[in-house]
Design an enzyme around this catalytic site. Structure first.
Site, PDB file in Angstrom:
ATOM      1  N   TYR A 180       0.828  -1.205   0.000  1.00  0.00           N
ATOM      2  CA  TYR A 180       0.000   0.000   0.000  1.00  0.00           C
ATOM      3  C   TYR A 180       0.868   1.263   0.000  1.00  0.00           C
ATOM      4  CZ  TYR A 180      -3.401   3.437   1.734  1.00  0.00           C
ATOM      5  OH  TYR A 180      -4.189   4.545   1.903  1.00  0.00           O
ATOM      6  N   VAL A 184      -3.528  13.416  -1.210  1.00  0.00           N
ATOM      7  CA  VAL A 184      -2.907  14.383  -0.307  1.00  0.00           C
ATOM      8  C   VAL A 184      -1.544  14.852  -0.809  1.00  0.00           C
ATOM      9  CG1 VAL A 184      -4.160  13.559   1.715  1.00  0.00           C
ATOM     10  CG2 VAL A 184      -1.895  12.593   1.174  1.00  0.00           C
TER      11      VAL A 184
END
Length: 314
Positions: free
Chosen positions: A192, A266
């Site tokens: 991830y 982000v």
């Protein structure tokens, strides 16, 4: 469909008008490597289904995709698993922060959608089972879609993200306690964090997502025919989820202001889909309180106002 056809002039206007907005947000600082990104950057690129490209500003500067990669891993999982994906993740807006753990407890470890952190972790778990080397499988898909063989992830960002992934690890173990995680959480977190550290430019990102504006077809290169990367039906469903869930808990505001399927990250990037027309990628690192790019959201709103690409395009 467009109000004006002079896209280069419109992009130049948006670039100019965005400059006074610098300073209204702040770069992501909970990942130390991202906190060091120069905040006063702005890039915008458009790729159209008829093969045109337009860009302005820092559109060719690579940046950290972060949560934008959740779009690509979800597409890979949907291609492999089909509707079986929905046994392990929902498809409703969360209404909560992207890294919230609260809903997992009340909903028995089933994340609301694939684009919040918990949902993306489940998707990564699915792909970790299917691929011996998920990192290279994802890069291979991105390199083909972007027609760019040199795409990579940033090892420094990956390490920084992995060392601060405590909340994500907690979510992974919580979902495992509910039987919604197959692999070891440490292995999934490695994959991830590596995927989130993937870097692309706006120009590359617009090209890589063009199949979502083209009924799932990836445009052929050097005389090659188009490739059906994703079925037309699945493409419509992906775009629907991007519209309702792609901007964290600001998805409703984005749908109201911009009216296009989007995925934010982000790292300051946003990609938007104009079905049948084009894809738009914008990057500016300063974020608002909900983790979305301040200048990026402004640029998309101005772009749809200038082109008429918004709500009538979906």
């Amino acid at each position: 469909m467009t109000k004006r056809t002079d896209l280069p002039a419109l992009l130049a206007e948006i670039h100019r008008d965005a400059q006074p907005l610098f300073g209204q947000g702040r770069v992501a600082d909970y990942i130390p490597a991202l906190a060091e990104v120069e905040p006063r950057r702005f890039g915008l690129a458009i790729a159209t289904v008829d093969g045109q490209t337009h860009s302005v500003g820092d559109a060719h500067t690579p940046f950290s995709l972060q949560s934008i990669t959740k779009l690509f891993t979800f597409v890979l999982a949907l291609k492999l698993e089909g509707d079986a994906v929905w046994q392990r993740v929902g498809r409703e807006p969360s209404g909560a922060a992207f890294n919230s753990i609260v809903q997992l407890e009340t909903e028995n470890g089933i994340p609301r959608n694939p684009f919040i952190n918990a949902g993306a972790l489940v998707i990564t778990d699915i792909l970790t089972t299917r691929y011996a080397h998920l990192d290279y499988a994802l890069l291979g898909a991105l390199r083909r879609l972007a027609d760019e063989p040199n795409l990579h992830w940033n090892p420094r960002v990956e390490r920084s993200e992995r060392e601060t992934a405590h909340r994500n690890m907690a979510m992974a173990y919580f979902m495992k306690s509910h039987g919604n995680f197959r692999n070891e959480p440490e292995t999934v977190l490695d994959n991830y964090c590596r995927q989130c550290a993937t870097e692309m430019s706006c120009a590359q990102l617009a090209q890589a997502t063009l199949f979502l504006a083209n009924d799932g077809r990836d445009l052929g290169r050097l005389g090659e025919p188009d490739e059906q990367f994703l079925s037309a039906d699945a493409t419509r469903r992906v775009n629907a989820l991007l519209l309702t869930c792609g901007a964290y808990d600001a998805a409703g505001d984005f749908a109201y202001r911009i009216g296009l399927p989007v995925k934010t990250g982000v790292g300051g990037g946003i990609v938007a889909i104009v079905p049948g027309v084009a894809t738009i990628a914008v990057w500016s690192p300063e974020l608002d309180a909900k983790g979305n790019s301040v200048l990026g959201a402004f640029a998309l709103e101005r772009l749809v106002q200038g082109t008429g690409w918004g709500h009538t395009s979906i």
